[in-house]
Design an enzyme around this catalytic site. Structure first.
Site: not given
Lengths: 669, 669, 669
Positions: B150, B308
């Site tokens: 991320e 995710e």
């Protein structure tokens, strides 16, 4: 020294041709001529262009701009351009950059980015001003000097700390006197050396921002010091200009009711006042009017310049509405009605980049002359030219004064208790607006002003009382005038110390009341008065000591006790308003006061109609009648007069119509 | 290079067994088998474990984790683990820590805590990646590389300042060009040396946070620079991996419509796209769908991985609701419908401590397999296995493109004026959602995409227009397609300079309109259109220059003037929407556009029903029908098809029922 | 050691005569006598006065103040005055200044401005305390020592970082143990040297302020460390005093339910508890009552002192209402009813300057004795004198305990998930208020308290469970008592790690329930229970494992599942409340629990009536009946008793009236 009296209201505004290729300039001037533009403010942010390096000055662009203007007969307001330092200076000498309220020295960016205590900044800014004055003092286009720009903000660096300490030594006779003034026995603050004093900010006395301070005394003094520090920058530049140009008037553009700077401390140093009017979203017209009257009050009622207003939408707000058709014209005539001798815009042509690129301009990015905005600007230009010189240099024959006091503003809003919800401007605007709605011309003046010419003195939220003010207010009443003050007045001395007496302190004798305690409630909790209207926020419990109740609370345990009182004092009266009144309540009180002196105007029953009078140096009396409503209104002429904008004659007693957003400029006869 | 085509949709997620005693691992794998889990992402934050000291690497844990997975036939997505530096590194070399927007260098803490310009960080992170690749390139369990995690945030340190200056030298031919691009004559900013340029932050050009800048040009360039700086970190790690492993595909997990990083600049460097989907509380299903389509658009429509999603409640929000029964299944099938070839969770077993301990997990703290969540996960695992390979590698046959442009996002939201209330995603989501509700498959593509395959191009809030985009949009209409754009489009060039023309700048010819001015009003002020729906926030005043009005304002002084226009252009049409339309208004406009091309889907009248089509490499066409409502819906089969989840056959024209939160995966025949 | 038992409730407050000229002092004492004032707290912020330079102590003022008090027979609570450092100290030794949560060392300002880890501060503050003790230990006026003032806040400097590391070494056996306790494998945080650990703040683990931390473990330990660090300052000063004065009791003034400091860690070190009660605007009376009971619980039920309350309006709030007529009296009797042996004000005479100048005082700026406030203070003084010694030293015979736990407070509010909207005090106050409204006396005690004397133990929001607490709660039920706990209890161990078991962790056996998942919804979303009342914010899904449902959810997919359960355990019961109940729901549950033990009081049906019992050392039982309503209430005497305030006798069963804000102090017979 006043601006050369011109033969008409000046018309034009900020012009930054350096942002555009030179071939556009001719087109600009063609459009200026079409719109009746005669005055251009130039060079406001030109430092990096004019002085691209420490030892290099380059006047090529300014020469061209001034010469081009002169060629078409336009006049120039020349800025010294010192409000934003050039990058090379910030990089080479970080000391010129400001340190913010959080104690952080900034690196290069934005504008108004200089430390007012930096000697280097002082030396370089005055050098630039000097060079400009030397070069352009005798330029045929030069009309006025515009020092810096919208002075404001604050710095908290170590240099400012040193300068603050020096300022304090001047102000307070001794450290003992300072300790006494600031009440430093509270919270173990007794200073034993001047060097222990730090600027009040987030790292010292403040929490939750600039309004929350442990010591009001130091914060108040820092506000005064910073006012003086920035004023020092102005005065230094002005002196640099004066060395080369003893004649051309000098100003800087103020921002109306701008809290950080006490403009009354500045006023004596300006040759004439000027300001930038950007009323907030959906503000009532009295907000701009208060700004005008405050600015006119800076120089004893002399005309001021409207240095900036937006010809279209602003860009700096969260929401930037356009000015609807007719609003620009109405706002401009309102400025003239209140004393403006110039009506200038920011800006003439829209920037292509950076944070003001969407700020409304007379000429937009496409360079058109067929936009609605350009059309309205040009029509107004023609109107102003047609009106000619009649209002230039005129004054306002007000018999009502409103005291405006930065010290009270500051001390009220940095106070802990009774209520953070009370805002000085709200209170002041409430009384100002009520007087204006009733048709009274109002001078907005400092607490040091000569009050002998006024029948009515309104002193709302006069939190801090200093000097002989109380006695001078008593003198107003003594000779038959009326004085009005409100809740939270007369609470602090010049050091923000509570008076060791009953509230309202030195105003108590005049008001004939004693206030032992006061209630505060959250917004939305109101207490209706038996006389109409209702109070909110703060509710003082008044014990009359000579005064008679005019209106009473009707709720809470103090129902039946006075909320508004009147005290006969000498030949006059003193009114005390013990709570934050709503508009209805304020109107009622203010009209009662004005009526006693026959100061209710002829259009007081028309909610949307504003009137204002100006008297020219030759005695000519002009009455402006402005309709702020979106519907036409039917009025009755209270005297025979001719509308200078249309040539129409209204005989006394005859009806006449003022269209939506309409304006009449009436001349007797 | 694409991920090895697998024989089914991958299923599993993040797994951090190092947080638990090793005896738990066998139990984990027993549960994985039960739930149909075949893929595990490991090592995401393992730097401090794998490299406990500058010269010490310890692969004991990772070896065991990979070997254990391999033993059960599970595949590993191996993270390089460089998204959070170890404490020893931050302590020994403070330069690796970030300096925030306020100019403060942080000490050790949190994650995403590295300076992207630190050469030391670069050296150590690539060294770690290199070691991992060397060791595991040929591990039988290895399926893909997951670089860092991320990527995001920004740094403002002196190293970044230096790197920014170098980046600027590359981008701008000269300092003169930069001065011109940024319009530095405004506010005295002409730079005379590259060293004078500072990162734009709270200590330089910004106030009130990242969206308020004095110079949009520098802020825009810093956003691009930071995108590139972080991308440089990714590329360096990828190269380190490639040196040892030429074959295994490499990705990093994106975050959908994440403003700080222009993922279109990253996309060419990834072997496949992957992202983490955490739609906000009570977001409509089109929010996740827009994320999926945006991610699919990164690699020319190739499938992506859902890297995710939360199997239960999130923990990072103020309010973290659980996913209601059926929601997880529906969201997962929605991801597949939009192009996901993998459905992974964060995370497999709940952490015991720190800020994600209450983040939902497949296996909770008690290690149970009889929870509702585990039951739903396992049932979905069985369903995915049963479906098999049919959708793997499939594409979306969209005839509608929506342009998504980080430059426009940034320039719109850092603009001063006309309204801070306009949010790029709100506008984009409005048009995306309307097209999806009408049943159109939509490709969300960069402004550089090949548009030749599309019938409809939606370009809402295309604030910044660069390159040959205007011409390419004209070409779409020329050949018969339809282009739609909106208010505040075509306003800035690539440097955020206003076009020196009428708005909407280079889009004006195509749109057949001219916009001289625009109104902005506070939230809640609306202007109904005569065609239905209403506008808010911004109201442009449109002068048709060839276009015809489709809908008009009905209020304010511009009542009766066009709010929506259509312009015939070549064989096609160009639509301009001059205000922020509500959902009803947007639906009406978008359906009119889609109808012209026969792109209204069969379930367009069912508000809660979403449909999406995927075409497998072998040409197999699968239609997903998703009921986002809590009530069953009755649908009519528009073609004879078999539901691959149930085996049920629906003959064309027959009714079939989709239960609450129901899913059908229809295969023709 | 306890405060000398006096022959009446002490009456007086903070007195800072150093802020006024000495001629005012005699007038002050005249007014004190008139108002029945017998106790004065002096010297609270006198450091800069008493020690004007490093080597200079000056006791002139304090000598005079104490002597003047002694002359009139008044007693002195002598402060050490160390809560605000003098300017010379901050300037000469910046290390004594605090570094804030943002990592910024402050310069001089405000109060509570010392670093608790500064050895220099420690040395100088204890030296001052020592000097004072040496000089005044045997002064006839000395009644008690008041160390520092309202300890609070936190420091994050390098000295504190060092002290924190030392504290951690003491608490955690090894770095491995610390890594395990804080779960540092999460986000790559494994520490390999103690020096790598930094205080958790905005520059390290926190974002969005003190409640958002990446690692709950370190934040929780820092809260404990800072509690201990400030406690260390207290203990050091106390020891300095004790060296000269072995007998006079020592206290410091607490602030009730003050989150930053775990007062239970402090309690053993105080000779008696004291606190400052400033309930927020319009708080219900149970807020102050909870504070009283919490403070009484600090010293095993021994009486405490009300060290400060405002005689008039506060000044520190945004809105500072006055205390309405009768409120001061009622609040004072309420304090006595809950265990106060002293009723003191802040302050006796109003400051002239600084941030508390408008803070209500017994004597205002004008020095009057004819104000409403002075009148009420004097009347109350007379009442207290008339009552005499009957309640002095009395205890509260509560059979209900409420567990109050700072660890749970902290861990609940720094948790990520499930809901930031749940506030510990709201939950605790809900149950406390319900028990009090039902008429039960309540002891508010630490989780380590001996529970053997209680019939009912309320343990709301017992988020963190440590030590043998679960077993001790089981023992309460085992022997027939009732234990109640709520949602979000039993979630974390002492290091804030989730229990690796079903929720509610170690409380599960007692409660007879298992909680696999929990929903959270925004404020305003409610779920009515079938037993009345409704839940909000968090909704746990309860699987009964022995317990029986008492009330059920009626909405959402979990409608029909238990929201409140009861489990028979031994001879007693355990209640579990799975959601945040509103007042109606809480009342219903709490009254059901109390009823089982016959603990519903005689006035439970009167919403505004509070009753409380105290038992004097000689066994005398006094019942306080307080009417918080603005209307008179008709009550029935439940036993024959005499009102000690009026002398009126109420025979059992007879009606008697309690006026608005009325008080009765009933003595049997």
């Amino acid at each position: 020294m006043r601006p050369t009296h011109t033969d008409k209201i000046l018309y034009g505004g900020d012009y930054n041709p350096e942002q555009w290729p030179q071939e556009v300039w001719d087109e600009d001037h063609r459009l200026f001529t079409r719109a009746g533009i005669d005055t251009l403010t130039v060079g406001v942010f030109s430092w990096s262009l004019t002085q691209p390096a420490p030892d290099t000055y380059d006047f090529t662009v300014l020469d061209a701009v001034l010469d081009r203007a002169a060629a078409d007969g336009r006049r120039i307001v020349l800025a010294t351009g010192t409000a934003a330092v050039p990058p090379w200076l910030a990089k080479a000498h970080p000391e010129v950059n400001r340190t913010d309220f959080e104690g952080r020295r900034h690196a290069y960016g934005q504008r108004h980015n200089f430390c007012p205590s930096s000697q280097l900044y002082r030396r370089l800014s005055t050098a630039l001003a000097s060079r400009l004055a030397e070069r352009y003092a005798h330029h045929p286009a030069l009309l006025a000097w515009h020092i810096n720009n919208e002075y404001g903000g604050a710095c908290y660096c170590e240099r400012c700390a040193e300068a603050f300490r020096a300022w304090l030594r001047e102000r307070h006779d001794s450290l003992d006197a300072l300790n006494d003034a600031w009440c430093t026995t509270f919270w173990s603050h007794r200073f034993t050396d001047w060097s222990q004093i730090e600027p009040p900010n987030a790292l010292t006395e403040h929490w939750r921002g600039p309004d929350h301070t442990a010591f009001q005394g130091i914060t108040l003094d820092y506000l005064r010091f910073m006012t003086d520090a920035l004023l020092g920058c102005f005065v230094a530049e002005k002196e640099a200009v004066r060395a080369h140009d003893p004649a051309t008037p000098v100003t800087t553009n103020f921002m109306g009711a701008y809290r950080p700077l006490d403009y009354h401390r500045w006023a004596p140093h300006l040759d004439f006042a000027s300001w930038d009017s950007y009323p907030p979203l959906d503000a009532p017209p009295t907000v701009a009017a208060l700004g005008h009257d405050l600015m006119r009050g800076l120089k004893d009622g002399a005309p001021f310049w409207l240095m900036e207003q937006a010809p279209g939408a602003t860009a700096c707000r969260d929401v930037n509405p356009l000015r609807r058709p007719g609003e620009l014209r109405l706002a401009t005539w309102q400025a003239v009605a209140h004393g403006a001798d110039a009506a200038l815009y920011f800006q003439m042509r829209a920037s292509r980049g950076a944070c003001e690129k969407f700020f409304g301009a007379v000429i937009g990015h496409a360079g058109r002359d067929d936009t609605r905005v350009f059309g309205e600007v040009a029509a107004l230009g023609a109107e102003l030219r047609a009106l000619g010189p009649v209002t230039v240099g005129a004054s306002t024959p007000a018999r009502t004064a409103l005291l405006f006091d930065w010290d009270s503003w500051w001390s009220l809003e940095i106070s802990d208790g009774p209520s953070r919800l009370v805002k000085y401007l709200d209170v002041v605007h409430g009384y100002y607006g009520a007087a204006r709605a009733a048709g009274a011309d109002v001078d907005v003046v400092p607490v040091t002003a000569d009050l002998s010419a006024y029948d009515v003195v309104l002193a709302p939220a006069l939190h801090l009382v200093k000097g002989g003010l109380a006695a001078r207010l008593e003198a107003v009443a003594e000779r038959g005038g009326t004085v009005l003050t409100t809740f939270l007045s007369g609470r602090c001395d010049e050091h923000d110390r509570a008076f060791p007496t009953d509230a309202p302190g030195p105003l108590g004798r005049l008001m004939g009341v004693r206030v032992d305690e006061w209630d505060a409630r959250p917004a939305g909790v109101t207490n209706p008065l038996d006389g109409g209207g209702e109070g909110s926020l703060v509710f003082e419990l008044v014990l009359p000591r000579g005064a008679e109740p005019v209106a009473r609370y009707t709720a809470d345990f103090y129902a039946g006790t006075p909320a508004v009182t009147r005290n006969r004092f000498g030949d006059g009266e003193a009114w005390y308003v013990a709570t934050h009144l709503d508009a209805a309540g304020t109107d009622r009180v203010v009209r009662a006061v004005l009526a006693r002196h026959d100061l209710i105007g002829p259009y007081a029953d028309h909610r949307d109609v504003e009137s204002a009078t100006r008297v020219a140096p030759d005695g000519t009396r002009v009455e402006f009648v402005l309709n702020h409503g979106r519907a036409a209104v039917e009025l009755t002429a209270h005297a025979t007069a001719t509308d200078l904008l249309t040539g129409t004659r209204h005989a006394k007693g005859e009806a006449f119509t003022l269209g939506p957003l309409g304006v009449a400029v009436l001349h007797a006869g």
